[in-house]
Design a protein around this motif. Structure first.
Motif, PDB file in Angstrom:
ATOM      1  N   UNK A   1       0.809  -1.223   0.000  1.00 23.57           N
ATOM      2  CA  UNK A   1       0.000   0.000   0.000  1.00 23.57           C
ATOM      3  C   UNK A   1       0.839   1.268   0.000  1.00 23.57           C
ATOM      4  N   UNK A   2       2.030   1.210   0.606  1.00 20.56           N
ATOM      5  CA  UNK A   2       2.815   2.427   0.827  1.00 20.56           C
ATOM      6  C   UNK A   2       4.201   2.392   0.201  1.00 20.56           C
ATOM      7  N   UNK A   3       4.659   1.198  -0.207  1.00 18.54           N
ATOM      8  CA  UNK A   3       5.984   1.090  -0.799  1.00 18.54           C
ATOM      9  C   UNK A   3       7.118   1.248   0.190  1.00 18.54           C
ATOM     10  N   UNK A   4       6.898   0.847   1.441  1.00 24.27           N
ATOM     11  CA  UNK A   4       7.934   0.986   2.467  1.00 24.27           C
ATOM     12  C   UNK A   4       8.204  -0.350   3.145  1.00 24.27           C
ATOM     13  N   UNK A   5       9.383  -0.444   3.748  1.00 28.07           N
ATOM     14  CA  UNK A   5       9.718  -1.601   4.573  1.00 28.07           C
ATOM     15  C   UNK A   5       9.528  -1.200   6.031  1.00 28.07           C
ATOM     16  N   UNK A   6       8.811  -2.035   6.763  1.00 25.46           N
ATOM     17  CA  UNK A   6       8.486  -1.736   8.152  1.00 25.46           C
ATOM     18  C   UNK A   6       8.736  -2.956   9.024  1.00 25.46           C
ATOM     19  N   UNK A   7       8.666  -2.739  10.307  1.00 23.00           N
ATOM     20  CA  UNK A   7       8.751  -3.820  11.284  1.00 23.00           C
ATOM     21  C   UNK A   7       7.565  -3.687  12.231  1.00 23.00           C
ATOM     22  N   UNK A   8       6.806  -4.769  12.362  1.00 23.08           N
ATOM     23  CA  UNK A   8       5.714  -4.781  13.338  1.00 23.08           C
ATOM     24  C   UNK A   8       6.322  -4.892  14.731  1.00 23.08           C
TER      25      UNK A   8
END
Length: 134
Positions: free
Chosen positions: A56-63
């Protein structure tokens, strides 16, 4: 009937929370939410959140951690919200959204949040404020 989990991400970065404005479906368009989506079979909520935020956002994240509580959506779906941190990329509205805003704790009331997101947003803001003091 088993409820399907929809994961929402309280994505926090530099003391602000990311809000995403819905562009679809029509009954939700123009209102704001925590981005996320449905967990796929065999996928953990954390994995689903990381995948959805990438799509949806084109980012890498960590929960990071789950915000306590769950909120009913349309029949058969329930919302679980996790705090998340941005690892890389600049969020862009790629799917289902037409605008993104980073909101500080004092700005979150400026947008019209979807009702089911409000309790989790309030808790995310409480945590932001606590982190800002710490």
């Amino acid at each position: 009937m088993t409820e399907r989990v929809v994961v929402g991400g309280a994505l926090c970065h530099r003391g602000r929370l990311l809000a995403a404005r819905r562009s679809a479906p029509p009954e939700l368009a123009g209102r704001w939410e925590l981005p996320g989506g449905k967990a796929e079979p065999g996928e953990s909520p954390e994995q689903a959140l990381v995948r959805e935020l990438r799509e949806e956002l084109g980012v890498e994240t960590e929960a990071l951690e789950r915000i306590p509580g769950e909120w009913p959506l349309k029949p058969g779906y329930v919302l679980h919200v996790w705090t998340a941190r941005l690892l890389s990329g600049e969020p862009r509205p790629l799917e289902d959204h037409d605008e993104l805003r980073w909101l500080g704790p004092d700005q979150v009331g400026e947008v019209d949040w979807l009702d089911q997101d409000r309790p989790a947003v309030a808790e995310a803001v409480r945590r932001l404020r606590a982190g800002a003091r710490g």
